[in-house]
Design a protein around this motif. Structure first.
Motif, PDB file in Angstrom:
ATOM      1  N   LEU A 376       1.040  -0.872  -0.187  1.00 31.73           N
ATOM      2  CA  LEU A 376       0.118   0.053  -0.170  1.00 31.73           C
ATOM      3  C   LEU A 376       0.732   0.856  -0.344  1.00 31.73           C
ATOM      4  CD1 LEU A 376      -2.550   1.557   0.804  1.00 31.73           C
ATOM      5  CD2 LEU A 376      -2.471   1.028   2.573  1.00 31.73           C
ATOM      6  N   PHE A 377       2.438   1.006   0.802  1.00 38.46           N
ATOM      7  CA  PHE A 377       2.600   2.305   1.176  1.00 38.46           C
ATOM      8  C   PHE A 377       3.440   2.607  -0.737  1.00 38.46           C
ATOM      9  CE2 PHE A 377       5.722   4.980   2.664  1.00 38.46           C
ATOM     10  CZ  PHE A 377       5.104   6.621   3.409  1.00 38.46           C
ATOM     11  N   GLY A 378       4.072   1.629  -0.868  1.00 39.53           N
ATOM     12  CA  GLY A 378       4.585   1.801  -2.210  1.00 39.53           C
ATOM     13  C   GLY A 378       3.460   2.494  -3.330  1.00 39.53           C
ATOM     14  N   LEU A 379       2.551   1.822  -3.288  1.00 42.04           N
ATOM     15  CA  LEU A 379       1.740   2.038  -4.082  1.00 42.04           C
ATOM     16  C   LEU A 379       1.188   3.975  -4.007  1.00 42.04           C
ATOM     17  CD1 LEU A 379      -1.051   1.658  -6.385  1.00 42.04           C
ATOM     18  CD2 LEU A 379      -2.306   1.326  -4.834  1.00 42.04           C
ATOM     19  N   LEU A 380       1.510   4.356  -2.573  1.00 42.14           N
ATOM     20  CA  LEU A 380       0.729   5.603  -2.411  1.00 42.14           C
ATOM     21  C   LEU A 380       2.105   6.465  -3.408  1.00 42.14           C
ATOM     22  CD1 LEU A 380      -0.653   5.545   0.928  1.00 42.14           C
ATOM     23  CD2 LEU A 380      -2.019   6.114  -1.113  1.00 42.14           C
ATOM     24  N   THR A 381       3.348   6.301  -2.746  1.00 43.10           N
ATOM     25  CA  THR A 381       4.986   6.963  -3.043  1.00 43.10           C
ATOM     26  C   THR A 381       4.366   6.754  -4.541  1.00 43.10           C
ATOM     27  OG1 THR A 381       6.037   6.008  -1.371  1.00 43.10           O
ATOM     28  CG2 THR A 381       7.116   6.161  -2.814  1.00 43.10           C
ATOM     29  N   LEU A 382       4.744   5.350  -5.227  1.00 44.16           N
ATOM     30  CA  LEU A 382       4.494   5.983  -6.355  1.00 44.16           C
ATOM     31  C   LEU A 382       3.418   6.370  -7.605  1.00 44.16           C
ATOM     32  CD1 LEU A 382       5.678   3.922  -9.539  1.00 44.16           C
ATOM     33  CD2 LEU A 382       3.653   2.094  -9.063  1.00 44.16           C
ATOM     34  N   ALA A 383       2.043   7.223  -6.513  1.00 41.30           N
ATOM     35  CA  ALA A 383       1.601   7.518  -7.196  1.00 41.30           C
ATOM     36  C   ALA A 383       0.690   9.148  -7.059  1.00 41.30           C
ATOM     37  CB  ALA A 383       0.184   7.702  -7.725  1.00 41.30           C
TER      38      ALA A 383
END
Length: 675
Positions: A376-383
């Motif tokens: 989830l945090f990777g998704l938030l960081t990516l976007a």
């Protein structure tokens, strides 16, 4: 102590660093740290006598320096951005001492940093930190972390490998093959006047390479300048240039525009993206920076600036350094920091198909499932370009945060983060409206009341969408709109709302999903270079009844600002706003005018209401000429109060606005007073 000194010498010989945790009372932990660390250590947070206490929140002044020992007193608050950034200042063979309460008690300790994640201080009382619970658990799982608990003997020091670390510079001043290649690329780019971006994690020698490149170019007759967030951040580049490199702060460069063949920009991610772009238009630039988002502007350097640079200079180049230069490649401290702050979190690649399932997620579920947290945090960081380690703490600790996840074939592909706002105490709402209070949080009601001029805003309830992200491989498939439809059906507030940088694409997305614009910020964001937009979707009957009047007032204000502070807003944004015909009643303007005159409301925000009021109000024939001139000057679209004050011979901006308040007071009946 003899064993300790021998261990320290061995640590320096192998070029590695270690984290030592002193867990107990603050007095005990500070006393042990003072015994173990040299005098030239960097102390962050409260410090004992003889040591200077530094503020962890002010990290930019320490970037670019090196210390043999860093003491982080977490009793003063565990600030994730500072912890992540400043561990990179610890030299090879150095130590990080973390001072904290007993680990079992630490999650419930009243951490001062929690105040950043609540709207009112009392909301942090009794709040247990999931972020610290996870942080403490990971520390105890790492065999290379030395943990000394108060009341227990000092444990055995961690075993160290025997292989020494050797660092030798070649004839060019480089420490390894990667650095030699990077230096060659930098010189090639400079000679061809191509922008170049040099990225790396900390300790890879970015700043040193800037200095080495500068020395070569200066010898060849190039005019080279260096800039960075602070002179301290540029110290290593200056050192490796032989102290021959002129340094200028970014704002001074933009103001003075000195001539140069090349501009070197160190710690670029700590400089706002809009400022970096202006520099790139004026100079051929070599940028050096990390990309992990704890330097001051989140991931704006990677997600906003670099695509904009590609549009400005399609021939730009990028080089990434991966091999450490300031410490051994075997150093365990950096991987530990990445795990603690999820700096290396990555989303999972979505499946080609499957059923989309949307559901709420509780923060405790993230603590119980480390894999899900990292996805989830990777998704938030990516976007999102403003993600930083503090967002991980907000995700786990902020009260009132709502998390909604969309999974495709069981894999997280989209998420929405919402926070509940509004329904403020009437006295606090009135103080916000008048400009006397500005509590932390409650972005939508505060901004809509004070800047938007909507007096009812603070009493209503909102679910503000802080982030809505869709994995890049799943975009343009309607998943974001389906997520919004799901949120609309949940209810629970008067308005579903959002605030974001007003680009035509985002305005189009939110309008397509039924959201109405109610505010455009009059200034631009330092990171994105965009005006802020606020948009609402009414969920309750009260909100649906109120919104038309708000839209009419917003349209009337916007029509005025289009001639002034918003005249640079792109035409594509104006087309997406597509507002109804402006309609505002005297009853909407009069409270704004009165509380501008007798309270502390904002001149730029209330200027349209003041102009409309004066069109309906005859001016006294006795109004002095200098007051009439002040009215005309300060109420002109886009007026600059400081410039008006200079032109009319007043003391300054505050004096000009105060005199305007006094003029408007003459046009109104005096405020009612209690008998």
């Amino acid at each position: 102590m003899t064993e300790w000194e021998d261990w320290r010498r061995h640590l320096r010989r192998i070029g590695e660093r270690r984290l030592l945790v002193l867990s107990g009372s603050e007095t005990w932990a500070m006393a042990r740290a003072a015994e173990l660390c040299p005098e030239d250590s960097l102390w962050l947070g409260p410090a004992p006598a003889g040591h200077e206490a530094r503020d962890p929140a002010r990290i930019l002044r320490y970037l670019g320096r090196e210390y043999p020992c860093l003491v982080y007193n977490a009793y003063g608050g565990l600030h994730p951005d500072a912890f992540g950034a400043l561990l990179g200042t610890v030299a090879a063979g150095g130590l990080v001492l973390l001072l904290c309460p007993p680990l079992a008690d630490w999650p419930s300790y009243p951490d001062p940093d929690l105040a950043r994640y609540v709207a009112l201080p009392e909301q942090a009382d009794g709040l247990e930190s999931r972020f610290i619970r996870r942080f403490a658990a990971l520390l105890q799982q790492d065999e290379q972390v030395w943990l000394w608990r108060q009341g227990q003997p000092a444990p055995a020091l961690p075993a160290l490998p025997d292989t020494p670390w050797q660092r030798r510079r070649d004839r060019h001043g480089c420490l390894n093959r990667e650095q030699r290649q990077a230096l060659a690329c930098m010189l090639h780019a400079a000679r061809r006047r191509q922008p170049l971006v040099l990225t790396a994690d900390r300790g890879r020698g970015k700043s040193s390479l800037l200095g080495l490149a500068a020395a070569r170019l200066l010898d060849a007759g190039y005019r080279v300048l260096l800039t960075a967030p602070s002179p301290a951040a540029a110290a290593r580049a200056l050192e490796h240039s032989g102290q021959r490199l002129p340094f200028m702060a970014p704002d001074a460069l933009l103001a003075r525009r000195p001539e140069a063949d090349l501009l070197l920009v160190d710690e670029a991610a700590a400089i706002p993206s809009a400022m970096l772009l202006t520099l790139a238009r004026r100079y051929c630039c070599l940028f050096a920076s990390t990309e992990h988002g704890y330097e001051g502007t989140g991931l704006g350097f990677q997600l906003k600036f670099q695509p904009a640079l590609a549009r400005l200079s399609p021939g730009w180049r990028k080089y990434h350094l991966s091999e450490p230069a300031r410490w051994s490649p075997r150093d365990p401290l950096e991987p530990l920091v990445f795990r603690l702050l999820a700096l290396d979190a990555d989303p999972v690649t979505p499946p080609a198909g499957g059923e989309l399932r949307i559901h709420r997620l509780e923060p405790r579920q993230l603590i119980e499932d480390e894999s899900l947290l990292r996805q989830l945090f990777g998704l938030l960081t990516l976007a999102h370009y403003q993600t930083r380690p503090s967002d991980l703490r907000q995700l786990l600790d902020a009260p009132g945060l709502e998390l909604v996840l969309a999974r495709l074939g069981g894999i997280p592909v989209a998420a929405a983060l919402l926070v509940r706002e509004g329904e403020l105490d009437p006295a606090l709402g009135q103080a916000i409206w008048e400009g006397r209070r500005r509590p932390r949080g409650h972005l939508l009601p505060q901004s809509l009341a004070f800047h938007g001029g909507f007096r009812e805003a603070c009493r209503l309830s909102y679910r503000r969408i802080m982030r809505i992200v869709v994995h890049p491989r799943c975009q343009q498939q309607g998943i974001g709109s389906r997520l919004l439809d799901w949120l609309k059906r949940q209810g629970g507030a008067d308005f579903l709302g959002t605030s974001f940088g007003a680009s035509p694409e985002l305005l189009r997305f939110w309008r397509r999903n039924g959201f109405q614009p109610v505010r455009i910020g009059l200034g631009v964001d330092a990171v994105s270079g965009l005006h802020a937009a606020m948009m609402l979707w009414p969920q309750s009957p009260a909100a649906r009844a109120l919104l038309p009047a708000w839209l009419g007032q917003f349209g009337a204000d916007l029509r005025h600002h289009r001639q002034g502070l918003l005249r640079a807003l792109p035409d594509a944004c104006w087309r997406e706003l597509d507002l109804p015909l402006p309609a505002v009643s005297p009853g909407q303007d009069e409270p704004r005018v009165r509380d501008f005159a007798f309270a502390h409301r904002d001149l730029p925000a209330d200027q349209p209401a003041l102009v409309r009021f004066l069109r309906r109000t005859p001016l006294p024939a006795t109004l002095p000429a200098h007051q009439l001139a002040l009215l005309e000057a300060l109420l002109a679209p886009g007026a600059n109060p400081a410039e008006v004050a200079r032109r009319l011979g007043l003391k300054g901006q505050k004096d000009a606005i105060q005199q305007l308040r006094q003029v408007v007071q003459q046009l109104l009946p005096p405020p009612a007073t209690d008998c």
